[in-house]
Each structure stands twice: as C-alpha cells, then as structure tokens.
Design a protein around this motif. Structure first.
Motif, PDB file in Angstrom:
ATOM      1  N   MET A 275      18.961 -10.007 -22.281  1.00 28.53           N
ATOM      2  CA  MET A 275      18.144 -10.810 -21.388  1.00 28.53           C
ATOM      3  C   MET A 275      18.926 -10.997 -20.097  1.00 28.53           C
ATOM      4  SD  MET A 275      16.376 -14.496 -22.117  1.00 28.53           S
ATOM      5  CE  MET A 275      15.383 -13.869 -23.423  1.00 28.53           C
ATOM      6  N   GLY A 276      18.244 -10.855 -18.973  1.00 25.22           N
ATOM      7  CA  GLY A 276      18.898 -10.945 -17.682  1.00 25.22           C
ATOM      8  C   GLY A 276      19.301 -12.357 -17.302  1.00 25.22           C
ATOM      9  N   ALA A 277      20.234 -12.434 -16.370  1.00 24.65           N
ATOM     10  CA  ALA A 277      20.750 -13.731 -15.934  1.00 24.65           C
ATOM     11  C   ALA A 277      19.666 -14.570 -15.263  1.00 24.65           C
ATOM     12  CB  ALA A 277      21.924 -13.527 -14.983  1.00 24.65           C
ATOM     13  N   VAL A 278      18.770 -13.914 -14.542  1.00 23.66           N
ATOM     14  CA  VAL A 278      17.707 -14.657 -13.851  1.00 23.66           C
ATOM     15  C   VAL A 278      16.778 -15.316 -14.865  1.00 23.66           C
ATOM     16  CG1 VAL A 278      15.731 -14.426 -12.299  1.00 23.66           C
ATOM     17  CG2 VAL A 278      17.829 -13.165 -11.824  1.00 23.66           C
ATOM     18  N   VAL A 279      16.424 -14.592 -15.911  1.00 23.10           N
ATOM     19  CA  VAL A 279      15.532 -15.141 -16.938  1.00 23.10           C
ATOM     20  C   VAL A 279      16.230 -16.268 -17.691  1.00 23.10           C
ATOM     21  CG1 VAL A 279      14.252 -14.603 -19.042  1.00 23.10           C
ATOM     22  CG2 VAL A 279      14.278 -12.982 -17.149  1.00 23.10           C
ATOM     23  N   ARG A 280      17.502 -16.050 -18.063  1.00 21.65           N
ATOM     24  CA  ARG A 280      18.253 -17.096 -18.780  1.00 21.65           C
ATOM     25  C   ARG A 280      18.314 -18.368 -17.963  1.00 21.65           C
ATOM     26  NH1 ARG A 280      22.514 -13.119 -20.035  1.00 21.65           N
ATOM     27  NH2 ARG A 280      23.574 -13.996 -18.240  1.00 21.65           N
ATOM     28  N   ARG A 281      18.660 -18.235 -16.702  1.00 15.58           N
ATOM     29  CA  ARG A 281      18.805 -19.421 -15.851  1.00 15.58           C
ATOM     30  C   ARG A 281      17.464 -20.116 -15.643  1.00 15.58           C
ATOM     31  NH1 ARG A 281      22.948 -17.964 -11.072  1.00 15.58           N
ATOM     32  NH2 ARG A 281      23.815 -20.015 -11.505  1.00 15.58           N
ATOM     33  N   THR A 282      16.411 -19.337 -15.443  1.00 12.05           N
ATOM     34  CA  THR A 282      15.086 -19.928 -15.236  1.00 12.05           C
ATOM     35  C   THR A 282      14.634 -20.690 -16.472  1.00 12.05           C
ATOM     36  OG1 THR A 282      14.529 -18.115 -13.739  1.00 12.05           O
ATOM     37  CG2 THR A 282      12.706 -19.410 -14.606  1.00 12.05           C
ATOM     38  N   VAL A 283      14.820 -20.111 -17.640  1.00 12.14           N
ATOM     39  CA  VAL A 283      14.426 -20.791 -18.880  1.00 12.14           C
ATOM     40  C   VAL A 283      15.232 -22.069 -19.058  1.00 12.14           C
ATOM     41  CG1 VAL A 283      14.445 -20.592 -21.394  1.00 12.14           C
ATOM     42  CG2 VAL A 283      13.586 -18.720 -20.020  1.00 12.14           C
ATOM     43  N   ALA A 284      16.527 -22.021 -18.762  1.00  7.98           N
ATOM     44  CA  ALA A 284      17.361 -23.221 -18.898  1.00  7.98           C
ATOM     45  C   ALA A 284      16.912 -24.308 -17.927  1.00  7.98           C
ATOM     46  CB  ALA A 284      18.832 -22.869 -18.660  1.00  7.98           C
ATOM     47  N   PHE A 285      16.586 -23.938 -16.688  1.00  9.69           N
ATOM     48  CA  PHE A 285      16.133 -24.925 -15.705  1.00  9.69           C
ATOM     49  C   PHE A 285      14.783 -25.529 -16.096  1.00  9.69           C
ATOM     50  CE2 PHE A 285      18.785 -22.561 -12.387  1.00  9.69           C
ATOM     51  CZ  PHE A 285      19.832 -23.461 -12.497  1.00  9.69           C
ATOM     52  N   VAL A 286      13.866 -24.690 -16.557  1.00 11.47           N
ATOM     53  CA  VAL A 286      12.548 -25.192 -16.967  1.00 11.47           C
ATOM     54  C   VAL A 286      12.683 -26.107 -18.184  1.00 11.47           C
ATOM     55  CG1 VAL A 286      10.307 -24.495 -17.902  1.00 11.47           C
ATOM     56  CG2 VAL A 286      11.261 -23.285 -15.949  1.00 11.47           C
ATOM     57  N   ALA A 287      13.516 -25.715 -19.147  1.00  9.39           N
ATOM     58  CA  ALA A 287      13.724 -26.554 -20.332  1.00  9.39           C
ATOM     59  C   ALA A 287      14.345 -27.894 -19.936  1.00  9.39           C
ATOM     60  CB  ALA A 287      14.612 -25.837 -21.336  1.00  9.39           C
ATOM     61  N   ALA A 288      15.295 -27.877 -19.000  1.00 11.08           N
ATOM     62  CA  ALA A 288      15.901 -29.127 -18.539  1.00 11.08           C
ATOM     63  C   ALA A 288      14.859 -30.020 -17.869  1.00 11.08           C
ATOM     64  CB  ALA A 288      17.051 -28.831 -17.576  1.00 11.08           C
ATOM     65  N   LEU A 289      14.028 -29.430 -17.036  1.00  9.70           N
ATOM     66  CA  LEU A 289      12.981 -30.204 -16.357  1.00  9.70           C
ATOM     67  C   LEU A 289      12.009 -30.811 -17.365  1.00  9.70           C
ATOM     68  CD1 LEU A 289      11.616 -31.038 -13.681  1.00  9.70           C
ATOM     69  CD2 LEU A 289      10.308 -28.905 -13.845  1.00  9.70           C
ATOM     70  N   VAL A 290      11.619 -30.032 -18.367  1.00  8.92           N
ATOM     71  CA  VAL A 290      10.706 -30.527 -19.401  1.00  8.92           C
ATOM     72  C   VAL A 290      11.342 -31.693 -20.164  1.00  8.92           C
ATOM     73  CG1 VAL A 290       9.625 -29.917 -21.611  1.00  8.92           C
ATOM     74  CG2 VAL A 290       9.407 -28.396 -19.653  1.00  8.92           C
ATOM     75  N   LEU A 291      12.623 -31.591 -20.490  1.00  5.76           N
ATOM     76  CA  LEU A 291      13.286 -32.684 -21.210  1.00  5.76           C
ATOM     77  C   LEU A 291      13.425 -33.927 -20.346  1.00  5.76           C
ATOM     78  CD1 LEU A 291      16.003 -30.931 -23.380  1.00  5.76           C
ATOM     79  CD2 LEU A 291      13.830 -31.910 -24.078  1.00  5.76           C
ATOM     80  N   PHE A 292      13.653 -33.767 -19.044  1.00 10.91           N
ATOM     81  CA  PHE A 292      13.722 -34.933 -18.156  1.00 10.91           C
ATOM     82  C   PHE A 292      12.370 -35.646 -18.083  1.00 10.91           C
ATOM     83  CE2 PHE A 292      17.289 -32.658 -15.695  1.00 10.91           C
ATOM     84  CZ  PHE A 292      18.250 -33.229 -16.504  1.00 10.91           C
TER      85      PHE A 292
END
Length: 159
Positions: free
Chosen positions: A1-18
């Motif tokens: 999995m590419g770095a862009v996809v990993r980072r995007t998923v991590a950012f979206v998951a963080a936003l959802v948890l906030f």
C-alpha cells in the motif's frame, strides 16, 4: 500500500475518532442533565451519583477516543507504524467498536452499526497498512539493531 493511501486513511480515521469523541461527550452530558433535571434514580441509587457517573464516563471515553485519534494522526504525519502502546490502544479501540456495533444494531439500528463498522474498518486498515511489509527488516541483522544470529549448531571454538 502506498504512502499516500496509508497517510490518508490514518488522517481520516483520526478525524472520525475526534468527531466521535465529541459526540460521545455530548451524549453523556445530555444524559447527565436529563437525569439531574428529572431527579431519576435507579434501584435506589442517588441521582447525583448517576449524574456524576455519566459525566465521568463521558470524559473518560472521550479522552480515550481523542488519544487514539492522536496516535492515528501521529502515524499519518510521521508515516510510521505506531509504537507498541499505540498499537495496543488502537486494537482495544477497534475491538470496542466491533462489540459496540454488534450491540447497537437492536436498540439503535443499522445506521449506527454501519457508522461503527466504518470506524472499525478505518482503524484496522491503518493498523494493517502500517504493518510489516515484505523486504522491510523486522529485526536482527545490521539494520535491525542487533547482531545477526545464525541458526543451527554452534561452531567449535578454535584452539
């Protein structure tokens, strides 16, 4: 999995948890105020104890969700797997979302189940995306931080 996809998923998951942390805290504040205003009791328990319990539980659960969101945010910023404690926190958060989703279907409905499962999927996808990859050193050897270990019997000592 590419770095862009990993980072995007991590950012979206963080936003959802906030957002979820804010929602959980708000729901517990509303429940505490309803109990206080209605002067309700449950099996003789004081209304003040129930109000305080709702406030404390909302704060603790909201704080845990925010901390998991921070772990995901840091993973996205650094583009590295979270540490051991961070991974454990994310796994506990994912399991909690799975159990809560299974329980929420009956009293709340399929929409709540779907939202919880999307959050679960984002957390698990982040954990899997930042997991060990083929070709990446996982330990031992010069890049793993320790001396290389050979398997098999030890060589006889030269005299």
């Amino acid at each position: 999995m590419g770095a862009v996809v990993r980072r995007t998923v991590a950012f979206v998951a963080a936003l959802v948890l906030f957002v979820e942390a804010a929602g959980v805290a708000l729901v517990n504040v509303v429940l505490a105020e309803v109990v206080r205003n209605q002067d309700m009791s449950l099996a003789g328990l004081e209304p003040a104890a129930m109000t305080g319990g709702a406030w404390v539980m909302g704060g603790i659960l909201g704080l845990c969700l925010v901390l998991c969101g921070v772990v995901l945010l840091l993973a996205g910023v650094r583009d590295r797997i979270p540490g051991r404690i961070g991974r454990i926190a994310l796994i506990v958060c994912a399991v909690g979302h799975g159990v809560l989703g299974a329980v929420a279907v009956g009293p709340v409905g399929w929409t709540a189940f779907a939202c919880l499962m999307v959050t679960l999927a984002l957390i698990v996808l982040t954990l899997v995306a930042y997991g060990p990859e083929k070709g990446r050193p996982t330990g031992g050897g010069p890049t793993g931080g320790g001396p290389a270990q050979e398997s098999g019997p030890a060589a006889p000592a030269a005299a």
